[in-house]
Scaffold this active site. Structure first.
Site, mmCIF file in Angstrom:
data_model
loop_
_atom_site.group_PDB
_atom_site.id
_atom_site.type_symbol
_atom_site.label_atom_id
_atom_site.label_comp_id
_atom_site.label_asym_id
_atom_site.label_seq_id
_atom_site.Cartn_x
_atom_site.Cartn_y
_atom_site.Cartn_z
ATOM 1 N N ASP A 11 0.884 -1.166 0.000
ATOM 2 C CA ASP A 11 0.000 0.000 0.000
ATOM 3 C C ASP A 11 0.919 1.213 0.000
ATOM 4 O O ASP A 11 1.652 1.432 0.956
ATOM 5 C CB ASP A 11 -0.866 -0.051 1.269
ATOM 6 C CG ASP A 11 -1.783 1.164 1.410
ATOM 7 O OD1 ASP A 11 -1.592 2.152 0.669
ATOM 8 O OD2 ASP A 11 -2.676 1.102 2.276
ATOM 9 N N HIS A 18 -8.672 4.844 2.364
ATOM 10 C CA HIS A 18 -7.986 3.575 2.045
ATOM 11 C C HIS A 18 -8.704 2.805 0.935
ATOM 12 O O HIS A 18 -8.894 1.601 1.033
ATOM 13 C CB HIS A 18 -7.893 2.705 3.289
ATOM 14 C CG HIS A 18 -7.022 3.273 4.373
ATOM 15 N ND1 HIS A 18 -5.640 3.158 4.360
ATOM 16 C CD2 HIS A 18 -7.321 3.980 5.489
ATOM 17 C CE1 HIS A 18 -5.137 3.750 5.436
ATOM 18 N NE2 HIS A 18 -6.137 4.259 6.142
ATOM 19 N N GLN A 93 2.645 4.179 2.789
ATOM 20 C CA GLN A 93 2.184 3.554 4.052
ATOM 21 C C GLN A 93 2.916 2.263 4.422
ATOM 22 O O GLN A 93 3.285 2.064 5.577
ATOM 23 C CB GLN A 93 0.676 3.273 3.953
ATOM 24 C CG GLN A 93 0.079 2.630 5.197
ATOM 25 C CD GLN A 93 -1.436 2.428 5.061
ATOM 26 O OE1 GLN A 93 -2.172 3.394 4.948
ATOM 27 N NE2 GLN A 93 -1.886 1.185 5.058
ATOM 28 N N ASN A 103 16.997 -7.394 0.908
ATOM 29 C CA ASN A 103 15.807 -8.240 0.929
ATOM 30 C C ASN A 103 14.608 -7.409 1.383
ATOM 31 O O ASN A 103 14.729 -6.613 2.312
ATOM 32 C CB ASN A 103 16.018 -9.425 1.881
ATOM 33 C CG ASN A 103 15.034 -10.542 1.631
ATOM 34 O OD1 ASN A 103 13.823 -10.342 1.685
ATOM 35 N ND2 ASN A 103 15.545 -11.729 1.325
ATOM 36 N N ASP A 130 -7.314 -7.540 0.841
ATOM 37 C CA ASP A 130 -7.178 -6.220 1.472
ATOM 38 C C ASP A 130 -8.077 -6.149 2.693
ATOM 39 O O ASP A 130 -9.111 -6.812 2.771
ATOM 40 C CB ASP A 130 -7.553 -5.115 0.475
ATOM 41 C CG ASP A 130 -7.268 -3.726 1.042
ATOM 42 O OD1 ASP A 130 -6.245 -3.569 1.745
ATOM 43 O OD2 ASP A 130 -8.065 -2.792 0.796
ATOM 44 N N LYS A 131 -7.659 -5.328 3.660
ATOM 45 C CA LYS A 131 -8.370 -5.116 4.926
ATOM 46 C C LYS A 131 -8.444 -6.413 5.741
ATOM 47 O O LYS A 131 -9.460 -6.709 6.377
ATOM 48 C CB LYS A 131 -9.788 -4.556 4.676
ATOM 49 C CG LYS A 131 -9.823 -3.274 3.866
ATOM 50 C CD LYS A 131 -9.031 -2.136 4.499
ATOM 51 C CE LYS A 131 -9.129 -0.866 3.671
ATOM 52 N NZ LYS A 131 -8.057 -0.771 2.630
ATOM 53 N N TYR A 230 0.128 0.300 15.208
ATOM 54 C CA TYR A 230 -0.781 0.037 14.092
ATOM 55 C C TYR A 230 -0.462 0.934 12.900
ATOM 56 O O TYR A 230 -0.466 2.157 13.018
ATOM 57 C CB TYR A 230 -2.247 0.245 14.518
ATOM 58 C CG TYR A 230 -3.190 0.002 13.364
ATOM 59 C CD1 TYR A 230 -3.378 -1.287 12.870
ATOM 60 C CD2 TYR A 230 -3.851 1.045 12.740
ATOM 61 C CE1 TYR A 230 -4.215 -1.523 11.791
ATOM 62 C CE2 TYR A 230 -4.692 0.820 11.656
ATOM 63 C CZ TYR A 230 -4.866 -0.463 11.192
ATOM 64 O OH TYR A 230 -5.685 -0.696 10.117
ATOM 65 N N LYS A 233 -3.517 -2.642 7.880
ATOM 66 C CA LYS A 233 -3.590 -4.096 7.938
ATOM 67 C C LYS A 233 -2.554 -4.695 6.992
ATOM 68 O O LYS A 233 -2.095 -4.049 6.058
ATOM 69 C CB LYS A 233 -5.014 -4.529 7.556
ATOM 70 C CG LYS A 233 -5.606 -5.609 8.447
ATOM 71 C CD LYS A 233 -5.291 -5.444 9.913
ATOM 72 C CE LYS A 233 -5.809 -6.615 10.744
ATOM 73 N NZ LYS A 233 -5.352 -6.519 12.138
ATOM 74 N N GLN A 243 -3.821 -27.983 -10.491
ATOM 75 C CA GLN A 243 -3.930 -29.137 -11.404
ATOM 76 C C GLN A 243 -2.777 -30.131 -11.186
ATOM 77 O O GLN A 243 -1.831 -29.850 -10.472
ATOM 78 C CB GLN A 243 -3.986 -28.692 -12.872
ATOM 79 C CG GLN A 243 -5.039 -27.636 -13.191
ATOM 80 C CD GLN A 243 -6.496 -28.102 -13.056
ATOM 81 O OE1 GLN A 243 -7.360 -27.375 -12.638
ATOM 82 N NE2 GLN A 243 -6.764 -29.352 -13.402
HETATM 83 P P1 13P Z 1 -5.105 -0.656 4.925
HETATM 84 O O1 13P Z 1 -4.102 -1.541 5.591
HETATM 85 O O2 13P Z 1 -5.753 -1.343 3.766
HETATM 86 O O3 13P Z 1 -4.489 0.661 4.546
HETATM 87 O O4 13P Z 1 -6.273 -0.389 5.940
HETATM 88 C C1 13P Z 1 -6.081 0.503 6.946
HETATM 89 C C2 13P Z 1 -7.292 0.897 7.707
HETATM 90 O O5 13P Z 1 -7.134 1.297 8.843
HETATM 91 C C3 13P Z 1 -8.618 0.837 7.104
HETATM 92 O O6 13P Z 1 -9.613 1.379 7.938
HETATM 93 MG MG MG Z 2 -4.194 2.021 3.193
HETATM 94 MG MG MG Z 3 -4.753 -2.300 2.204
HETATM 95 MG MG MG Z 4 -2.534 -2.469 4.664
#
Ligand code: 13P
Ligand code: MG
Ligand code: MG
Ligand code: MG
Ligand code: 13P
Ligand code: MG
Length: 366
Positions: A11, A18, A93, A103, A130-131, A230, A233, A243
């Site tokens: 992201d 988002h 982000q 790496n 996602d999410k 945080y 996500k 297959q």
């Molecule tokens: P993302 O990790 O997809 O950016 O989501 C973050 C978030 O807090 C959505 O509410």
């Molecule tokens: Mg995001």
């Molecule tokens: Mg995301």
């Molecule tokens: Mg994310």
């Protein structure tokens, strides 16, 4: 020939919160990757799932190759600069570290890589979510590789009779990779005992016990382990070969009709049904629901075929309706109980301060 598939997602900024990346971000990633194509870095494809851009690369360098990782890292960096210029939300982000040191693991982007000798025909699937977090793939992979109720090949195809080996990672461990190998079918209950806790134990890879070949590999990045707080996500990706001695494509897809509740959704702090969506879908309702896309390919001499969007089919429209109903149903209880994730997942966010302040106001009565 021996080929490596490298799928990396990040992201690096998105429109209107988002929701999804802008077209110029994808263009910049492409512009940055294109000049590196040659006889060893053979092909690539781009897609997005919610606000995450996935790069799929084919090459001959093997896994954990500094050159390939650098090319992807530089492309994300260049596009993050575009995101900053455009004022996109959360620009850069998932690029948690400034310097690249050989790496991409541990720097923020999610990565799934596998190296193998191409079969005569080499069909495979790229899942991107996602999410949600890497545990979102636990149940679909378990059902597709272990359960004859979902994978008829376990009964019908002799080259699957021996079952599969699972590598499962304890993602709470941060000093290195803590991994256990377990064998289906005889250790099914041990596998299930770990996979039932998707925030802690995550499938890293699956191998055929008939051929020893790699069948699936998933990204296991837990961003809060890297950042200590945080920062969105994890939004995992997954590569699965199909297959032959692996489940058929349709057997790998079937579990997604369950739309299991997974961790993620708004602020990465809730539970929501995992909705299978078309490629290049955005999110919406309560910054969700959690979504997963699946693109099917064949690869020949490292060249990728045209893509087939596995969830772009009338059947999945019906499943998406079920997912919407499940999302609305759970959202009705807001912050309460199972609708929100337990404290262990929330402790990387602001609620810690609130609870600390309250702790001081408690009094002990005897
Ligand atoms: P993302 O990790 O997809 O950016 O989501 C973050 C978030 O807090 C959505 O509410
Ligand atoms: Mg995001
Ligand atoms: Mg995301
Ligand atoms: Mg994310
Ligand atoms: P087709 O005859 O359409 O190739 O189907 C073969 C199959 O085994 C599907 O799982
Ligand atoms: Mg056919």
């Amino acid at each position: 020939m021996r080929v490596t598939l490298t799928a990396i997602k990040a992201d690096i900024g998105s429109i209107g919160g988002h929701i999804r990346p802008s077209a110029s971000l994808l263009k910049e990633v492409e512009r940055s990757l294109q000049p590196h194509l040659g006889s060893d870095f053979i092909d690539f494809r781009l897609s997005y799932t919610g606000d995450d851009i996935a790069i799929l690369m084919t090459h001959t360098h093997g896994t954990d190759n500094p050159l390939i990782h650098q090319i992807a890292w530089d492309a994300f960096k260049a596009a993050a600069d575009v995101a900053k210029k455009e004022g996109l939300y959360g620009a850069g982000q998932d690029l948690l570290k400034d310097a690249f040191s050989g790496n991409i693991r541990g720097l923020g982007p999610g990565i799934a890589e596998m190296e193998f000798e191409e079969r005569k025909s080499e069909p495979f699937l790229l899942f991107a979510a996602d999410k949600t977090d890497p545990g979102a793939f636990n149940l679909p992979l378990y059902l597709a590789f272990c359960d004859p109720m979902y994978c008829s090949g376990l009964l019908l195809s002799p080259n699957m009779f021996k079952g599969f080996k699972f590598e499962i990672m304890d993602v709470a461990y941060t000093e290195g990779d803590k991994v256990i190998a377990l064998f289906a079918p005889e250790e099914l209950y041990d596998i299930a005992a770990l996979l039932r806790d998707p925030e802690r134990y995550v499938i890293k890879a699956v191998y055929s016990r008939t051929t020893g070949e790699i069948a699936a590999v998933a990204s296991t990045t837990r961003l809060h382990n890297i950042a200590g707080k945080y920062v969105g996500k994890d939004d995992p990706i997954l590569l699965v070969r199909a297959q032959g001695s692996f489940p058929a494509t349709g057997e790998i897809l079937e579990p997604y009709a369950l739309v299991p509740y997974v961790g993620g959704f708004m602020r990465g702090s809730h539970q929501g049904p995992l909705m299978p969506v078309k490629r290049n879908s955005s999110v919406s309702f309560f910054d969700g629901p959690p979504i997963v896309s699946c693109t099917a390919y064949c690869v020949k001499d490292g060249k990728l075929s045209e893509e087939a969007d596995a969830f772009d089919h009338p059947f999945w429209d019906y499943v998406r309706e079920i997912a919407s109903k499940k999302a609305i149903e759970l959202r009705r209880q807001g912050f309460y109980g199972n609708a929100m994730l337990p404290y262990g997942e929330l402790e990387y966010g602001g609620i810690v301060e609130r609870l600390k302040a309250l702790e001081g106001k408690f009094e002990i009565r005897h």
